[in-house]
Design an enzyme around this catalytic site. Structure first.
Site, PDB file in Angstrom:
ATOM      1  N   HIS A 146     -50.333 -60.376 -18.529  1.00  0.00           N
ATOM      2  CA  HIS A 146     -49.005 -60.311 -19.258  1.00  0.00           C
ATOM      3  C   HIS A 146     -48.202 -59.272 -18.421  1.00  0.00           C
ATOM      4  O   HIS A 146     -46.894 -59.420 -18.228  1.00  0.00           O
ATOM      5  CB  HIS A 146     -49.183 -59.938 -20.688  1.00  0.00           C
ATOM      6  CG  HIS A 146     -48.048 -60.720 -21.311  1.00  0.00           C
ATOM      7  ND1 HIS A 146     -47.983 -62.076 -21.259  1.00  0.00           N
ATOM      8  CD2 HIS A 146     -47.118 -60.217 -22.083  1.00  0.00           C
ATOM      9  CE1 HIS A 146     -47.038 -62.513 -21.871  1.00  0.00           C
ATOM     10  NE2 HIS A 146     -46.489 -61.338 -22.745  1.00  0.00           N
ATOM     11  N   GLU A 163     -54.036 -75.942 -23.037  1.00  0.00           N
ATOM     12  CA  GLU A 163     -54.533 -74.655 -22.295  1.00  0.00           C
ATOM     13  C   GLU A 163     -55.774 -74.371 -22.538  1.00  0.00           C
ATOM     14  O   GLU A 163     -56.562 -73.366 -21.916  1.00  0.00           O
ATOM     15  CB  GLU A 163     -53.531 -73.685 -22.553  1.00  0.00           C
ATOM     16  CG  GLU A 163     -53.254 -73.375 -23.907  1.00  0.00           C
ATOM     17  CD  GLU A 163     -51.997 -72.154 -24.137  1.00  0.00           C
ATOM     18  OE1 GLU A 163     -51.829 -71.460 -23.056  1.00  0.00           O
ATOM     19  OE2 GLU A 163     -51.640 -72.210 -25.184  1.00  0.00           O
ATOM     20  N   ASP A 221     -53.774 -70.010 -19.077  1.00  0.00           N
ATOM     21  CA  ASP A 221     -54.993 -70.113 -19.871  1.00  0.00           C
ATOM     22  C   ASP A 221     -55.688 -71.315 -19.483  1.00  0.00           C
ATOM     23  O   ASP A 221     -57.038 -71.022 -19.498  1.00  0.00           O
ATOM     24  CB  ASP A 221     -54.612 -70.032 -21.205  1.00  0.00           C
ATOM     25  CG  ASP A 221     -54.300 -68.742 -21.665  1.00  0.00           C
ATOM     26  OD1 ASP A 221     -54.931 -67.940 -21.564  1.00  0.00           O
ATOM     27  OD2 ASP A 221     -53.082 -68.557 -22.695  1.00  0.00           O
ATOM     28  N   CYS A 259     -45.686 -75.207 -18.256  1.00  0.00           N
ATOM     29  CA  CYS A 259     -44.970 -73.807 -18.492  1.00  0.00           C
ATOM     30  C   CYS A 259     -45.812 -72.758 -17.857  1.00  0.00           C
ATOM     31  O   CYS A 259     -45.362 -71.617 -18.175  1.00  0.00           O
ATOM     32  CB  CYS A 259     -44.377 -73.758 -19.754  1.00  0.00           C
ATOM     33  SG  CYS A 259     -45.888 -73.614 -20.866  1.00  0.00           S
TER      34      CYS A 259
HETATM   35  C1  PEP Z   1     -49.828 -70.140 -20.336  1.00  0.00           C
HETATM   36  O1  PEP Z   1     -51.109 -69.947 -20.699  1.00  0.00           O
HETATM   37  O2  PEP Z   1     -50.003 -70.901 -19.231  1.00  0.00           O
HETATM   38  C2  PEP Z   1     -48.851 -69.889 -20.863  1.00  0.00           C
HETATM   39  C3  PEP Z   1     -47.742 -70.259 -20.471  1.00  0.00           C
HETATM   40  O3  PEP Z   1     -48.856 -69.103 -21.907  1.00  0.00           O
HETATM   41  P1  PEP Z   1     -49.219 -67.670 -21.966  1.00  0.00           P
HETATM   42  O4  PEP Z   1     -49.042 -67.301 -20.333  1.00  0.00           O
HETATM   43  O5  PEP Z   1     -47.886 -66.892 -22.820  1.00  0.00           O
HETATM   44  O6  PEP Z   1     -50.562 -67.471 -22.380  1.00  0.00           O
HETATM   45 MG    MG Z   2     -51.254 -69.349 -22.814  1.00  0.00          MG
END
Ligand code: PEP
Ligand code: MG
Length: 577
Positions: free
Chosen positions: A195, A437, A461, A508
């Site tokens: 993150h 995911e 994920d 995404c």
């Molecule tokens: C993902 O897992 O690709 C996603 C967009 O969500 P995050 O990165 O917030 O887990």
């Molecule tokens: Mg995710």
């Protein structure tokens, strides 16, 4: 002699930075035992009081820099730290160690730190453990004041134009950085999908993460080069190397100007396929970045930030205020709101499952929400109320079964009933989509697609779970491969399921914003890409110069072969067209 330290690069648009290193206060300060004579204890007490006062002053300075429209939880987080610093449990014990035992101020504080941490270490509760980290961090700050090692991230002017180097970057630090014109960012910890890295990317600056021990190799203020393309941090470069990077940097600036010219150009491929380019954001204030990027809307608004750095979850009105602000800022462009995705890499002080043995596989995201409706329902009610204010959709993270969708739909129906009874407005036809995911969800996505209004592929994920590699762990970053044949099979499966159910499919995860994969995804039939705002224009430029049917023709056989070498070769070929 040129020195270089290796990590993993992050940064879609800008990849080179040259500037002075600004080393953030990092690792723990080491204190050796030291005692003073009776005549010196008053001086030590004064030194301790001054260090406490300066640390509080530093925190207050951060607090004062927070613009008014910032979520209140950020200020509340700093207030909590100020309260800890004012607590007698910390100060009076240190003072008596100085007065009664003759300890030097820093040694007394170190002894107090050890005693407090021992108490916290004996407690298993994850919430209290984060308080332990807070206390440890704050005592470290005071020790830095006492030992003359304090460096201030709050000194706003000193940040501009620098390459900021941190061991790890806290949410408060990212927040401060967001408001300054730093040239680049380097962290010692974290993989490119952590993150921290995603947040660094959202700053729109080049970054290198997971550069172990980099801070030990650098001096404050020395000129360094950051090369995000190669994940390298270079110091003591000779004039030839420096000149070469300066030329690359100048070319990058020129390139940005040419990208900017594409701002209002529609993303249409050479064979007339219209592509929707959407932004991923974290905070309502990021809306400005969305407009600057020319995005068609927001494809992923991560709502976790509302829950962070505070002791109690936000209530319905707080949720609503944030969502309303975002929708108003978007001037009618659509927003996909993801429901709370706490846990694992996105944990916060008092929620989430950080304490469990295997957080990424535990009670996180939609699982947590379905187990704790008192947290989830205020968010759902607020999202439904927001749906009366502007175009928006709701997206559920971490789905792994049809039953979870049905449970969420039942809660939404219940919330809609309550809102009608309360005389509050909402859009009865709001679209409910799901993130794919988890490999199980990807494998049964035809069933999920029948229950949902849209799908979004969360590759961050999906790759973590399919390839069994912790996205937070830089040791296994080398295995993180979006073009792995298993991933491409799943992505193809999801796009096909969406097309067959006649519902939109977007992506995404970070893969959607990596230009290396743009043509591959186009060839797989993806027409909705959601990414960091800074990635939108580079991806658009590539799309304008691509032919979807030609990409499809080139990858079809390679993907069907499941041969990683062949796939890699085709990706190279695609990017050379
Ligand atoms: C993902 O897992 O690709 C996603 C967009 O969500 P995050 O990165 O917030 O887990
Ligand atoms: Mg995710």
């Amino acid at each position: 002699m040129t020195l270089s330290c290796q990590g993993t690069g992050v940064g879609s648009q800008r990849q080179i930075a040259i500037g002075p290193a600004h080393l953030l206060p990092g690792g723990e300060v080491k204190i050796s035992p030291r005692w003073v004579t009776a005549s010196e204890t008053d001086d030590e007490l004064r030194r301790f009081a001054r260090a406490m006062r300066d640390t509080r002053g530093e925190l207050r300075a951060i607090r004062e820099q927070i613009p008014e429209d910032t979520p209140s939880d950020i200020a509340a987080f700093i207030d909590t730290h100020l309260l800890i610093l004012e607590d007698n449990a910390l100060t009076s014990a240190v003072e008596s160690l100085i007065r009664d035992e003759g300890c030097a101020a820093e040694w007394a504080l170190q002894l107090r730190r050890e005693a407090l941490l021992k108490v916290f270490d004996a407690i298993a509760d994850p919430y209290l453990r984060t308080r332990r980290d807070d206390i440890n961090h704050l005592i470290n700050q005071v020790l830095k004041q006492l030992t003359g090692q304090a460096r201030q991230i709050v000194d706003a002017n000193s940040l501009d134009g620098t390459i900021v180097i941190g061991h790890d970057i806290s949410p408060a630090d990212i927040f401060v950085l967001k408001h300054h014109q730093i040239a680049g960012l380097v962290t010692e910890l974290g993989g490119p999908m952590s993150h921290t890295a995603i947040l660094a990317n959202s700053l729109g600056i080049p970054a290198v993460v997971g550069a172990h021990h980099v801070a030990e190799l650098l001096r404050e203020g020395e000129l360094i080069i950051l090369d995000a393309h190669n994940g390298a941090v270079i110091a003591e470069a000779d004039s030839t190397i420096l000149a070469w990077f300066q030329r690359r940097l100048a070319a990058e600036h020129g390139d940005q100007a040419s990208l900017h010219a594409l701002l209002s150009t529609a993303a249409i491929t050479r064979d007339d396929i219209e592509i929707e380019l959407l932004a991923n954001i974290e905070l309502p204030e990021d809306v400005a970045l969305v407009h600057e990027s020319g995005a068609d809307g927001i494809g992923l608004y991560r709502t976790e930030w509302l829950f962070m750095n505070r002791d109690t979850p936000p209530d319905e009105e707080e949720h609503l205020a944030a969502y309303q602000r975002l929708l108003e800022g978007m001037d009618g462009k659509p927003v996909v709101f993801r429901t709370l995705d706490l846990g694992a890499d996105k944990w916060c002080e008092n929620l989430g499952n950080q304490g469990c043995r295997n957080p990424a596989l535990g009670l996180r995201a939609i699982r947590l929400c379905l187990t704790e409706p008192e947290i989830f329902m205020p968010q759902l009610r607020a999202l439904l109320r927001a749906s009366a204010l502007g175009p928006m959709r709701i997206m559920i993270p971490m789905l792994s079964s049809v039953e979870e969708i049905r449970q969420v739909r039942a809660l939404i129906t219940g919330a809609q009933r309550q809102l009608r009874r309360d005389g509050l407005r909402y859009d009865p036809n709001i679209a409910i989509g799901g993130m794919i995911e988890v490999p199980a969800a990807a494998l049964i996505c035809d069933l999920l697609a029948r229950e949902l209004d849209f799908l979004s592929i969360g590759t961050n994920d999906l790759i973590q779970y399919t390839l069994a590699i912790d996205r937070m762990d830089e040791e296994v970053t080398y295995l993180y491969d979006p073009a792995h044949p298993a991933i491409l099979q799943l992505v193809r499966n999801i796009i096909r399921a969406g097309n067959e159910a006649d519902i939109p499919v977007s992506m995404c995860g970070e893969m959607a914003g990596e230009t290396r994969y743009t043509r591959l995804l186009l060839g797989l039939g993806l027409t909705r890409f959601s990414m960091q705002p800074s990635a939108i224009l580079p991806v658009k430029r590539l799309l304008l110069n691509s032919d979807a049917s030609e990409c499809n023709r080139m990858i079809r056989v390679a993907c069907a072969s499941n041969d990683a070498d062949i796939i890699r070769g085709v990706i190279e070929d695609l990017n050379e067209i």
